[in-house]
Structure formats: structure tokens, C-alpha cells
Enzyme design. Structure first.
Site, PDB file in Angstrom:
ATOM      1  N   ARG A 132       0.779  -1.161   0.032  1.00 32.75           N
ATOM      2  CA  ARG A 132      -0.068  -0.077   0.024  1.00 32.75           C
ATOM      3  C   ARG A 132       0.999   1.222   0.204  1.00 32.75           C
ATOM      4  O   ARG A 132       0.350   2.421   0.125  1.00 32.75           O
ATOM      5  CB  ARG A 132      -1.020  -0.050   1.182  1.00 32.75           C
ATOM      6  CG  ARG A 132      -0.337  -0.039   2.657  1.00 32.75           C
ATOM      7  CD  ARG A 132      -1.296  -0.051   3.734  1.00 32.75           C
ATOM      8  NE  ARG A 132      -0.692   0.138   4.876  1.00 32.75           N
ATOM      9  CZ  ARG A 132       0.226  -0.275   5.412  1.00 32.75           C
ATOM     10  NH1 ARG A 132       0.725  -1.520   5.058  1.00 32.75           N
ATOM     11  NH2 ARG A 132       0.730   0.211   6.492  1.00 32.75           N
ATOM     12  N   HIS A 133       2.093   1.158  -0.090  1.00 31.01           N
ATOM     13  CA  HIS A 133       3.096   2.357  -0.078  1.00 31.01           C
ATOM     14  C   HIS A 133       3.759   2.385  -1.686  1.00 31.01           C
ATOM     15  O   HIS A 133       4.221   1.419  -2.032  1.00 31.01           O
ATOM     16  CB  HIS A 133       4.042   2.432   1.260  1.00 31.01           C
ATOM     17  CG  HIS A 133       3.325   2.604   2.326  1.00 31.01           C
ATOM     18  ND1 HIS A 133       3.235   1.475   3.110  1.00 31.01           N
ATOM     19  CD2 HIS A 133       3.002   3.796   2.980  1.00 31.01           C
ATOM     20  CE1 HIS A 133       2.832   2.105   4.287  1.00 31.01           C
ATOM     21  NE2 HIS A 133       2.782   3.230   4.280  1.00 31.01           N
ATOM     22  N   GLU A 150      -6.012   2.498   6.158  1.00 23.83           N
ATOM     23  CA  GLU A 150      -6.255   4.157   6.108  1.00 23.83           C
ATOM     24  C   GLU A 150      -6.199   4.486   4.503  1.00 23.83           C
ATOM     25  O   GLU A 150      -5.266   4.021   3.601  1.00 23.83           O
ATOM     26  CB  GLU A 150      -5.198   4.696   6.789  1.00 23.83           C
ATOM     27  CG  GLU A 150      -5.013   6.040   6.716  1.00 23.83           C
ATOM     28  CD  GLU A 150      -3.891   6.836   7.121  1.00 23.83           C
ATOM     29  OE1 GLU A 150      -3.332   6.195   8.077  1.00 23.83           O
ATOM     30  OE2 GLU A 150      -3.509   7.732   6.667  1.00 23.83           O
ATOM     31  N   ARG A 172      -5.153   4.427  -3.103  1.00 22.94           N
ATOM     32  CA  ARG A 172      -5.832   3.402  -2.153  1.00 22.94           C
ATOM     33  C   ARG A 172      -7.136   3.274  -2.279  1.00 22.94           C
ATOM     34  O   ARG A 172      -7.698   2.146  -1.982  1.00 22.94           O
ATOM     35  CB  ARG A 172      -5.167   4.041  -0.761  1.00 22.94           C
ATOM     36  CG  ARG A 172      -3.804   3.781  -0.403  1.00 22.94           C
ATOM     37  CD  ARG A 172      -3.561   3.686   1.121  1.00 22.94           C
ATOM     38  NE  ARG A 172      -1.968   3.700   1.381  1.00 22.94           N
ATOM     39  CZ  ARG A 172      -1.639   4.044   2.416  1.00 22.94           C
ATOM     40  NH1 ARG A 172      -2.269   4.318   3.598  1.00 22.94           N
ATOM     41  NH2 ARG A 172      -0.316   4.113   2.705  1.00 22.94           N
TER      42      ARG A 172
HETATM   43  P1  ATP Z   1       0.476   5.375   6.323  1.00 23.16           P
HETATM   44  O1  ATP Z   1       0.090   5.385   7.771  1.00 23.16           O
HETATM   45  O2  ATP Z   1      -0.755   4.181   5.504  1.00 23.16           O
HETATM   46  O3  ATP Z   1       1.753   5.221   5.581  1.00 23.16           O
HETATM   47  P2  ATP Z   1       0.078   8.024   6.404  1.00 23.16           P
HETATM   48  O4  ATP Z   1      -0.705   8.284   7.499  1.00 23.16           O
HETATM   49  O5  ATP Z   1       1.556   8.171   6.356  1.00 23.16           O
HETATM   50  O6  ATP Z   1      -0.121   6.697   5.743  1.00 23.16           O
HETATM   51  P3  ATP Z   1      -0.822  10.527   5.566  1.00 23.16           P
HETATM   52  O7  ATP Z   1       0.269  11.355   5.489  1.00 23.16           O
HETATM   53  O8  ATP Z   1      -1.974  10.614   6.317  1.00 23.16           O
HETATM   54  O9  ATP Z   1      -0.423   9.182   5.350  1.00 23.16           O
HETATM   55  O10 ATP Z   1      -1.402  10.828   3.889  1.00 23.16           O
HETATM   56  C1  ATP Z   1      -2.732  11.123   3.636  1.00 23.16           C
HETATM   57  C2  ATP Z   1      -3.147   9.905   2.618  1.00 23.16           C
HETATM   58  O11 ATP Z   1      -2.332   9.846   1.480  1.00 23.16           O
HETATM   59  C3  ATP Z   1      -3.156   8.466   3.234  1.00 23.16           C
HETATM   60  O12 ATP Z   1      -4.259   8.202   4.164  1.00 23.16           O
HETATM   61  C4  ATP Z   1      -2.838   7.654   2.186  1.00 23.16           C
HETATM   62  O13 ATP Z   1      -4.208   7.294   1.343  1.00 23.16           O
HETATM   63  C5  ATP Z   1      -2.207   8.395   1.151  1.00 23.16           C
HETATM   64  N1  ATP Z   1      -0.680   7.657   1.204  1.00 23.16           N
HETATM   65  C6  ATP Z   1       0.150   8.199   2.202  1.00 23.16           C
HETATM   66  N2  ATP Z   1       1.417   7.713   2.001  1.00 23.16           N
HETATM   67  C7  ATP Z   1       1.377   6.906   0.750  1.00 23.16           C
HETATM   68  C8  ATP Z   1       2.156   6.088  -0.148  1.00 23.16           C
HETATM   69  N3  ATP Z   1       3.412   5.941   0.336  1.00 23.16           N
HETATM   70  N4  ATP Z   1       1.383   5.288  -0.953  1.00 23.16           N
HETATM   71  C9  ATP Z   1       0.311   5.652  -1.437  1.00 23.16           C
HETATM   72  N5  ATP Z   1      -0.617   6.386  -0.654  1.00 23.16           N
HETATM   73  C10 ATP Z   1      -0.086   7.071   0.477  1.00 23.16           C
HETATM   74 MG    MG Z   2      -2.355   9.253   7.813  1.00 24.51          MG
END
Ligand code: ATP
Ligand code: MG
Length: 434
Positions: free
Chosen positions: A220-221, A357, A408
Site C-alpha cells: 500500500r506504499h 487507511e 488506495r
Molecule cells: P500510512 O500510515 O498508511 O503510511 P500516512 O498516515 O503516512 O499513511 P498521510 O500523511 O496521512 O499518510 O497521507 C494521507 C493519505 O495519503 C493516506 O491516508 C494515504 O491514503 C495516502 N498515502 C500516504 N502515503 C502513501 C504512500 N506512500 N503511497 C500511497 N498512498 C499514500
Molecule cells: Mg495518515
């Protein structure tokens, strides 16, 4: 003669047509040969009775290499032998570009090809109808997001992607050499969409790339994704932001089901439409569920992948695919989130979709002294954020917003196993090409 752009639109009474596409399959039975021609929309059968076709043309079409790009002109004939109820009897053809042999991977073969091989030859992978359908659905999703935002009075904006500082934590910043100075690729439009709240553009949204130096290999990243961000002014609580997201996501899900029906059928999928409002859980409630699920998470810690999954399973078993997790500890949230005074919590939320998330958001701290204090508490130097802080000194409305990872959202909507399935040319720790 009619030029056909969509094989699905050919009718038996069309007469003489020209069809462009790829030679998916050629079967030469001696007296008769068949060419399956595929375009973006489907396939059509080109039937060649040897006696009725000019020998040069017969030779050309029966010796074509698979996946060559061709243009065939011929007569549409009704036929009860084909799925479409007609076939094309060719009169002339042009090989626009011949495919080399062997192919780097098959398009219609039913063999399982490793994801790496598929991504290495992504142009070929996307020729598969079920892969192409994902990106058509992604396009429909973008259209629906834009539609829902405009209906709710949001202005679409674009903010810079090369910046002097980040907003989401130093560990995932990509540093670039900017004419000898350090610059960073935008992790999110966070700081800029907040600055915009002080301009009078009271509701903005953006869909653009976000860059994260995620040095881990998960499904998912990725290091580059399309983030859908929204920010709205004059809110009295984060609840207003949550109900806005709910409205937008609901519009997207319903719209995909309706406008993407054809693509969903290709994928053999249907999507559920969870009832609005989505349940609101608190972080503490989730912590309890996670602990009951046998995972030991300390107070204040992130729920983590496993924790999110436990909550997801619990919620799914109750029939809830989408739900908010609210009131995270302020400590676990970025500096720009508003603290809930007198408690360890914050006015923040995540939106989770079946245990993952997909969005984070909340009410922002718009009072400059509190904002600066939060920055310092997080070990950030307010001097690095002066361009941002200035906008808070001259009349900043209360505001809040969200960031949704569009891939996502799509992956969860379509129940795909990996975020890379929803990105044409994914970027991750080990992949920088194609
Ligand atoms: P996670 O904890 O799942 O790594 P995050 O809390 O670091 O996510 P946020 O900074 O809250 O991510 O970013 C908002 C949204 O962007 C996330 O809810 C997710 O849908 C998306 N997102 C964040 N990082 C990534 C990534 N590396 N790849 C794809 N989507 C991402
Ligand atoms: Mg987040």
C-alpha cells in the site's frame, strides 16, 4: 467506407468498414483463416476464406506476428459463428507496425505472470482488457471527485511540488539539488492549501502527485501517488470535514458503479455502497478492539497495519466497510492538527476502508501561537516555515481538510491486491523505470 474507432460499435449493416487494432490471435486452418483484431473496446473477428481473398492479402494477414498493429478494411457480414453476430471479410489491410517475436509477455495467455515482469513491460500488460479497465475506472474516479468538489463549491488549485520544507515528517522527504540549494519534493499540498485558506478561496481541492521516500516494501506504499486534498474554511469542528468527505466518497462509489459498469463487468467485480453516515469510532475504541484481537499496542501508539486490519475485520463483520477513526492522540498527529484542550487527543480523524487507511484529516490549528508551540514540540524550527506562518498573522479563518490517497481508494473499491495495480508506472524503493 466507415472508419470504426470502437469495435463494440460495429453493426452488421455497416457495409464496408476500416478497423484499427492489434492482431491478438491468428488461426490458419488452410482453406479458411481467422484473425482476432483487438482495439481498446473489444475484439472483432476477421474471417478469410482463402478462395475469396486476394492471395497477397491472405498471405499478409495470416503470417502477421501476434500483437502487430494493423488496419483492416473489409465488409461486415452477418454470422452466427461469432459472439458479436458478424465478422469482417477483408478487402485490404495495412500493417502499421509489426510486433517483434517473441513477445516480452502474452496478452491473452492464461499463464500467471509475476508482477515484476508485468511492470517491466507495462505497455504490454495494459493491453489486457482487465488491466486497461482499472485505468478507465481511475479516470472516471477523477472525474467524479472533481464533480463532487465543484458541486460543493470547491475551487480546484495546483500548488508547487518543489519546496523548501516538508509537512509530513523528515523521514519521507526526497531531497533534490535545486541550483545548489536543498529543496524537497512535496509530500502533500498541506502547507499551501492552508495558506490558501487565508486568501478568501474558502474551499479548495487538488489532485496531484505527492512524493514520499517510503523506504519499505508494502502493498500500500509507493513513493509517488496521486493525492486528493481538500481544505475548507470557517468550520466549527472536524465533523464538518468528515461529512464532506463522506458526501464526496459516496458520490464516487455510486458514480463508479453506474458510469463504470462496463469496466466493472470486464473485471468481474461489483462494488458495495456503504450507507452514509459512516460509523465514527474513537482511537480509544479501536485500541480496545485491537487489544481484544490479541495485539499489544501501547497507549498513544499508531494502530499500525495489523491493528488497522483487526479493526477492519471487526467492522466488516458488522457490515461496515468504511468508517472514521477519530480523536487520535495529538502526539501521533502532525503539527498542523488542533489539540483537544485538556486531553491527550486531537481534532483529527482517519478514514479507513476495510482495514486500511485511505485518508487522514482534521481541524487545523489556526491560532499562530498555538501553531508555533506545536511546531517546537515536534522539533521543527518555525524559521523554516516562515512563508507558511505569515499567512496566520493577518486573519486566518478556522479551517480543516483531508488528504485521500486516490490509488488506495481505487484499490479498496475494486478489491485489488496491491496499490501498484492502480498506478500505470509505479515508483517504489526498487523501481524507477519504466
Ligand atoms: P500510512 O500510515 O498508511 O503510511 P500516512 O498516515 O503516512 O499513511 P498521510 O500523511 O496521512 O499518510 O497521507 C494521507 C493519505 O495519503 C493516506 O491516508 C494515504 O491514503 C495516502 N498515502 C500516504 N502515503 C502513501 C504512500 N506512500 N503511497 C500511497 N498512498 C499514500
Ligand atoms: Mg495518515
Amino acid at each position: 467506407m466507415t472508419l470504426i474507432r470502437n469495435t463494440k460499435s460495429i453493426k452488421a449493416e455497416d457495409g464496408i468498414v476500416t478497423v484499427n487494432g492489434w492482431a491478438q490471435d491468428i488461426r490458419n486452418l488452410g482453406g479458411i483463416s481467422f484473425l482476432t483484431l483487438r482495439d481498446r473496446f473489444g475484439t472483432v473477428q476477421v474471417t478469410m476464406p482463402k478462395k475469396k481473398i486476394e492471395p497477397g492479402l491472405f498471405e499478409m494477414l495470416t503470417t502477421l506476428s501476434r500483437e502487430s498493429a494493423v488496419s483492416v478494411t473489409g465488409e461486415v457480414k452477418a454470422s452466427n459463428q461469432t459472439a458479436l453476430g458478424f465478422e469482417i471479410i477483408p478487402m485490404s489491410a495495412e500493417v502499421v507496425s509489426e510486433a517483434a517475436v517473441p513477445l516480452p509477455m502474452g496478452v491473452v495467455d492464461k499463464v500467471n505472470v509475476e508482477m515484476d515482469t508485468r511492470l517491466n513491460h507495462r505497455f504490454m500488460d495494459i493491453r489486457k482488457p482487465e488491466i486497461k479497465a482499472i485505468f478507465e475506472l481511475k479516470s472516471i474516479m477523477f472525474e467524479l471527485i472533481g464533480e463532487a468538489c465543484r458541486e460543493n463549491g470547491f475551487v480546484q488549485v495546483s500548488t508547487p511540488k518543489i519546496n523548501s520544507s516538508g509537512a509530513e515528517g523528515g523521514a519521507t522527504l526526497f531531497k533534490v539539488d535545486y541550483f545548489g540549494r536543498d529543496a524537497y519534493l512535496a509530500q502533500s499540498p498541506q502547507l499551501y492549501k492552508q495558506i490558501l485558506m487565508s486568501t478568501g478561496l474558502d474551499r479548495v481541492f487538488e489532485m496531484s502527485p505527492a512524493f514520499r521516500a517510503e523506504n519499505s516494501n508494502t502493498n500500500r506504499h509507493v513513493t509517488e501517488f496521486v493525492s486528493f486534498d481538500g481544505e475548507m474554511s470557517w468550520i466549527s469542528s472536524e465533523e464538518e470535514v468528515m461529512s464532506m468527505i463522506e458526501k464526496i466518497v459516496d458520490h464516487v462509489l455510486k458514480g463508479i458503479r453506474e458510469r463504470g459498469a462496463e469496466q466493472l463487468a470486464v473485471l468481474g467485480k461489483d462494488i458495495g455502497i456503504p450507507a452514509v453516515p459512516y460509523p465514527r469510532l474513537t482511537y480509544e475504541e479501536c485500541l480496545e478492539m485491537v487489544r481484544e484481537g490479541g495485539l499489544d499496542i501501547k497507549d498513544g501508539d499508531d494502530l499500525g497495519t495489523e491493528g488497522e486490519k483487526i479493526v477492519g475485520d471487526r467492522m466488516s463483520s458488522k457490515g461496515f466497510d468504511l468508517y472514521f477513526i477519530c480523536e487520535y492522540p495529538e502526539d501521533a498527529k502532525p503539527f498542523y492538527i488542533m489539540e483537544k484542550d485538556g486531553t491527550p487527543y486531537s481534532y483529527s480523524f482517519d478514514l479507513d476502508y476495510r482495514g486500511q487507511e485511505i485518508s487522514s484529516g482534521g481541524q487545523r490549528e489556526h491560532r499562530i501561537d498555538r501553531l508555533v508551540a506545536r511546531m517546537q514540540k515536534k522539533g521543527l524550527d518555525p524559521k523554516d516555515f516562515e512563508f507558511y506562518l505569515e499567512a496566520f498573522r493577518y486573519g486566518m479563518p478556522s479551517h480543516g481538510g483531508w488528504g485521500i490517497g486516490t490509488e488506495r481508494l481505487l484499490v479498496k473499491m475494486l478489491d485489488l491486491p496491491n496499490i501498484r495495480e492502480a498506478i500505470l508506472f509505479p515508483r517504489d524503493v526498487s523501481r524507477l523505470s519504466p
